[in-house]
Write a protein that holds these residues in place. Structure first.
Motif, PDB file in Angstrom:
ATOM      1  N   LEU A 233       3.031 -15.216   1.568  1.00 43.33           N
ATOM      2  CA  LEU A 233       3.512 -13.837   1.618  1.00 43.33           C
ATOM      3  C   LEU A 233       4.755 -13.667   0.734  1.00 43.33           C
ATOM      4  O   LEU A 233       4.954 -12.635   0.095  1.00 43.33           O
ATOM      5  N   ARG A 234       5.591 -14.710   0.690  1.00 41.40           N
ATOM      6  CA  ARG A 234       6.798 -14.664  -0.116  1.00 41.40           C
ATOM      7  C   ARG A 234       6.435 -14.591  -1.603  1.00 41.40           C
ATOM      8  O   ARG A 234       7.036 -13.859  -2.365  1.00 41.40           O
ATOM      9  N   ARG A 235       5.420 -15.393  -1.989  1.00 43.20           N
ATOM     10  CA  ARG A 235       5.032 -15.440  -3.403  1.00 43.20           C
ATOM     11  C   ARG A 235       4.225 -14.223  -3.825  1.00 43.20           C
ATOM     12  O   ARG A 235       4.294 -13.787  -4.963  1.00 43.20           O
ATOM     13  N   GLU A 236       3.416 -13.691  -2.902  1.00 43.29           N
ATOM     14  CA  GLU A 236       2.469 -12.640  -3.266  1.00 43.29           C
ATOM     15  C   GLU A 236       2.861 -11.290  -2.670  1.00 43.29           C
ATOM     16  O   GLU A 236       2.029 -10.396  -2.584  1.00 43.29           O
ATOM     17  N   GLY A 237       4.124 -11.178  -2.250  1.00 44.08           N
ATOM     18  CA  GLY A 237       4.564  -9.974  -1.556  1.00 44.08           C
ATOM     19  C   GLY A 237       4.395  -8.692  -2.348  1.00 44.08           C
ATOM     20  O   GLY A 237       4.268  -7.620  -1.768  1.00 44.08           O
ATOM     21  N   ASN A 238       4.397  -8.796  -3.685  1.00 49.09           N
ATOM     22  CA  ASN A 238       4.254  -7.558  -4.460  1.00 49.09           C
ATOM     23  C   ASN A 238       2.821  -7.312  -4.922  1.00 49.09           C
ATOM     24  O   ASN A 238       2.560  -6.397  -5.696  1.00 49.09           O
ATOM     25  N   ARG A 239       1.898  -8.165  -4.439  1.00 47.89           N
ATOM     26  CA  ARG A 239       0.482  -7.936  -4.752  1.00 47.89           C
ATOM     27  C   ARG A 239      -0.068  -6.841  -3.846  1.00 47.89           C
ATOM     28  O   ARG A 239       0.438  -6.615  -2.748  1.00 47.89           O
ATOM     29  N   ARG A 240      -1.148  -6.244  -4.296  1.00 48.24           N
ATOM     30  CA  ARG A 240      -1.760  -5.146  -3.563  1.00 48.24           C
ATOM     31  C   ARG A 240      -2.184  -5.564  -2.152  1.00 48.24           C
ATOM     32  O   ARG A 240      -1.924  -4.859  -1.175  1.00 48.24           O
ATOM     33  N   TRP A 241      -2.818  -6.764  -2.048  1.00 47.09           N
ATOM     34  CA  TRP A 241      -3.350  -7.169  -0.726  1.00 47.09           C
ATOM     35  C   TRP A 241      -2.239  -7.324   0.304  1.00 47.09           C
ATOM     36  O   TRP A 241      -2.420  -6.991   1.473  1.00 47.09           O
ATOM     37  N   ALA A 242      -1.058  -7.793  -0.180  1.00 48.15           N
ATOM     38  CA  ALA A 242       0.054  -7.979   0.751  1.00 48.15           C
ATOM     39  C   ALA A 242       0.635  -6.634   1.171  1.00 48.15           C
ATOM     40  O   ALA A 242       0.985  -6.413   2.333  1.00 48.15           O
ATOM     41  N   MET A 243       0.731  -5.722   0.192  1.00 53.82           N
ATOM     42  CA  MET A 243       1.271  -4.386   0.473  1.00 53.82           C
ATOM     43  C   MET A 243       0.375  -3.644   1.458  1.00 53.82           C
ATOM     44  O   MET A 243       0.844  -2.821   2.242  1.00 53.82           O
ATOM     45  N   GLU A 244      -0.936  -3.931   1.386  1.00 53.74           N
ATOM     46  CA  GLU A 244      -1.873  -3.190   2.236  1.00 53.74           C
ATOM     47  C   GLU A 244      -2.075  -3.822   3.608  1.00 53.74           C
ATOM     48  O   GLU A 244      -2.866  -3.316   4.401  1.00 53.74           O
ATOM     49  N   LEU A 245      -1.366  -4.904   3.889  1.00 54.56           N
ATOM     50  CA  LEU A 245      -1.484  -5.516   5.212  1.00 54.56           C
ATOM     51  C   LEU A 245      -1.031  -4.530   6.276  1.00 54.56           C
ATOM     52  O   LEU A 245      -0.048  -3.810   6.072  1.00 54.56           O
ATOM     53  N   PRO A 246      -1.729  -4.490   7.418  1.00 56.99           N
ATOM     54  CA  PRO A 246      -1.309  -3.557   8.480  1.00 56.99           C
ATOM     55  C   PRO A 246       0.125  -3.800   8.938  1.00 56.99           C
ATOM     56  O   PRO A 246       0.836  -2.858   9.289  1.00 56.99           O
ATOM     57  N   GLU A 247       0.563  -5.089   8.957  1.00 55.38           N
ATOM     58  CA  GLU A 247       1.921  -5.367   9.437  1.00 55.38           C
ATOM     59  C   GLU A 247       3.000  -4.901   8.463  1.00 55.38           C
ATOM     60  O   GLU A 247       4.162  -4.819   8.828  1.00 55.38           O
ATOM     61  N   ALA A 248       2.603  -4.585   7.212  1.00 47.51           N
ATOM     62  CA  ALA A 248       3.598  -4.175   6.226  1.00 47.51           C
ATOM     63  C   ALA A 248       3.738  -2.664   6.153  1.00 47.51           C
ATOM     64  O   ALA A 248       4.516  -2.139   5.359  1.00 47.51           O
ATOM     65  N   SER A 249       2.959  -1.931   6.977  1.00 46.34           N
ATOM     66  CA  SER A 249       3.014  -0.471   6.869  1.00 46.34           C
ATOM     67  C   SER A 249       3.961   0.111   7.911  1.00 46.34           C
ATOM     68  O   SER A 249       4.381  -0.585   8.828  1.00 46.34           O
TER      69      SER A 249
END
Lengths: 249, 56
Positions: A233-249
């Motif tokens: 998550l730290r490395r891929e935090g700015n990727r689309r899949w990470a941004m679209e995680l329910p916990e990130a909304s």
């Protein structure tokens, strides 16, 4: 069947899939580990008989030996992941190698600390420069070296490869730790459980020891998954899949 | 066996319980740290998302 295996391998190699699968698996690993630990501790501390030579001080074995086994097992896991990271440049292998190090350092520290506390009443000293103790201390420094190297290099991909090399070189130390009690006959006792003939420990003491070892291994598995998915998550935090995680909304 | 007898560990209580205490502390730390870190990382992603939404 083969296709399914290849498919599984590729999915684990992909960070979003790993993130999802590890999130589902980690609670089971840790939950089962805690249940086994409770059982193993009750058996080891209450039910198992007192040792005729060491009295109740021997009960430190139920944490000391599993911690020492895990300190080596985690290292081998880290080295295999480091090797995969070097050869195939797999991102997930880099993540697994780097995140195993602090857990391995924890188990090594535990093996050294509990051994020292056990050594005081039995040997009359907290520490000796015995081959087993010294090589285990070297293991701790190898883990700390991996952690420091990873922190020192800004570029994550480069850090992953550097860590892989150091982890692989340090594998030399593992057989030294294992055979140290046979090669150099010093203070630390020889193997009791992993002898090829019958182990020289009664089953009523051996079973809780093995239960604790399995519990420690599962605990390692669970905490490794937790650390690895954090790193993903730290490395891929700015990727689309990470941004679209329910916990990130 | 009484509780005091159990805690005394045949006179080795201080050694046995300090070893177990350290183990519990290290194992707990290994679980608490990733849980706390995860919260921080998720919060960071949320913040970045909000910034991007404002810019758009």
């Amino acid at each position: 069947m083969f296709r399914a295996l290849v498919n599984f391998y590729h999915r684990l190699g992909s960070p979003p899939h790993f993130y999802r699968i590890s999130g589902r698996l980690a609670p089971w690993f840790i939950g089962l580990a805690l249940v086994l630990m409770a059982g193993g501790l009750y058996w080891g501390l209450v039910l198992a008989p007192t040792d005729y030579e060491q009295g109740d001080a021997y009960r430190i074995i139920y944490i000391h030996v599993p911690a020492a086994w895990l300190s080596m097992f985690v290292y081998m896991c880290m080295a295999v992941a480091g090797g995969l990271a070097l050869v195939w440049r797999m991102k997930m292998a880099e993540v697994m190698a780097v995140t195993a190090a602090p857990i391995g350092a924890g188990f090594t520290l535990l093996a050294l600390a509990t051994g020292s506390i056990w050594g005081k009443p039995m040997w009359g000293t907290w520490w000796v420069w015995d081959a087993r103790l010294t090589s285990e201390l070297v293991l701790l420094f190898l883990y700390l070296g991996v952690i420091a190297l990873d922190n020192a290099i800004e570029d994550r991909r480069l850090a992953g490869r550097a860590v892989g090399i150091l982890a692989l070189v340090g594998v030399v130390n593992i057989p030294i730790i294992h055979y140290s009690v046979e090669w150099w006959n010093t203070l630390h006792q020889g193997p009791t459980v992993t002898k090829f003939d019958a182990p020289s420990i009664h089953w009523s003491m051996l079973v809780p020891l093995l239960v604790m070892a399995v519990a420690f291994m599962l605990y390692f598995g669970g905490t490794w998954l937790l650390r690895a998915r954090n790193e993903v998550l730290r490395r891929e935090g700015n990727r689309r899949w990470a941004m679209e995680l329910p916990e990130a909304s | 066996m009484s509780l005091t007898e159990f805690l005394a560990m045949g006179g080795y209580g201080a050694y046995v319980w300090s070893a177990y205490g350290i183990t519990v502390a290290v194992l707990a730390w290994q679980l608490i740290l990733p849980v706390v870190q995860r919260r921080q990382i998720v919060r960071q992603i949320r913040r970045r998302k909000r910034q991007e939404a404002r810019r758009a």
